[in-house]
Design an enzyme around this catalytic site. Structure first.
Site, mmCIF file in Angstrom:
data_model
loop_
_atom_site.group_PDB
_atom_site.id
_atom_site.type_symbol
_atom_site.label_atom_id
_atom_site.label_comp_id
_atom_site.label_asym_id
_atom_site.label_seq_id
_atom_site.Cartn_x
_atom_site.Cartn_y
_atom_site.Cartn_z
ATOM 1 N N CYS A 23 -1.738 -3.455 13.867
ATOM 2 C CA CYS A 23 -2.889 -4.238 14.315
ATOM 3 C C CYS A 23 -2.402 -5.388 15.195
ATOM 4 C CB CYS A 23 -3.646 -4.772 13.100
ATOM 5 S SG CYS A 23 -5.013 -5.878 13.519
ATOM 6 N N CYS A 26 -3.208 -8.879 13.096
ATOM 7 C CA CYS A 26 -2.512 -9.297 11.866
ATOM 8 C C CYS A 26 -1.185 -8.584 11.620
ATOM 9 C CB CYS A 26 -3.420 -9.111 10.658
ATOM 10 S SG CYS A 26 -3.633 -7.393 10.121
ATOM 11 N N CYS A 71 -9.356 -2.669 11.225
ATOM 12 C CA CYS A 71 -8.135 -2.888 10.450
ATOM 13 C C CYS A 71 -8.503 -3.085 8.984
ATOM 14 C CB CYS A 71 -7.387 -4.109 10.982
ATOM 15 S SG CYS A 71 -5.923 -4.549 9.996
ATOM 16 N N CYS A 74 -7.478 -7.109 8.172
ATOM 17 C CA CYS A 74 -8.148 -8.280 8.763
ATOM 18 C C CYS A 74 -9.522 -7.989 9.359
ATOM 19 C CB CYS A 74 -7.257 -8.923 9.818
ATOM 20 S SG CYS A 74 -7.132 -7.989 11.364
ATOM 21 N N UNK A 95 -9.724 7.563 17.802
ATOM 22 C CA UNK A 95 -9.758 7.148 19.201
ATOM 23 C C UNK A 95 -9.708 5.612 19.187
#
Length: 116
Positions: A23, A26, A71, A74, A95
């Site tokens: 991510c 985070c 995510c 987060c 995607u």
């Protein structure tokens, strides 16, 4: 017709180096390069996440077979999962927007879960 609007800048669409995609917000591990595959859409495509909790999913309104993904740590918006639309029968296609990802080359991972 694409499901999402394309504005360019998808730097990871044709990126196939070994490593991990985390991510961008985070650092949590999301996808391995082993699950990435070439797809005709302009966004990077993956078949599976690294951890069961790598992403959170919620139904996409008026779009059967599509889930919005974020995510799992987060809540950063990542893109979509399209059920049964992967390279093999029964696989999903994640995607994902390149801007929501950061790539960590193989051998440079700092821990099993980035950003802890």
């Amino acid at each position: 017709m694409s499901f999402c609007s394309f504005f360019g800048g998808e730097v990871f669409q044709n990126h196939f180096e070994p490593g991990v995609y985390v991510c961008a917000k985070c650092g949590y591990e999301l996808f391995s390069s082993h699950s990435k595959y070439a797809h005709s859409s302009p966004w990077p495509a993956f078949t599976e996440t690294i951890h069961a909790d790598s992403v959170a999913k919620r139904p996409e309104h008026n779009r059967p077979g599509a889930l919005k993904v974020s995510c799992g740590r987060c809540g950063n918006g990542l893109g979509h999962e399209f059920l049964n639309d992967g390279p093999k029968r029964g696989q999903s296609r994640f995607u994902i927007f390149s801007s929501s990802l950061k790539f960590i080359p193989k051998g440079q991972e700092s821990s099993p879960s980035q950003g802890q």
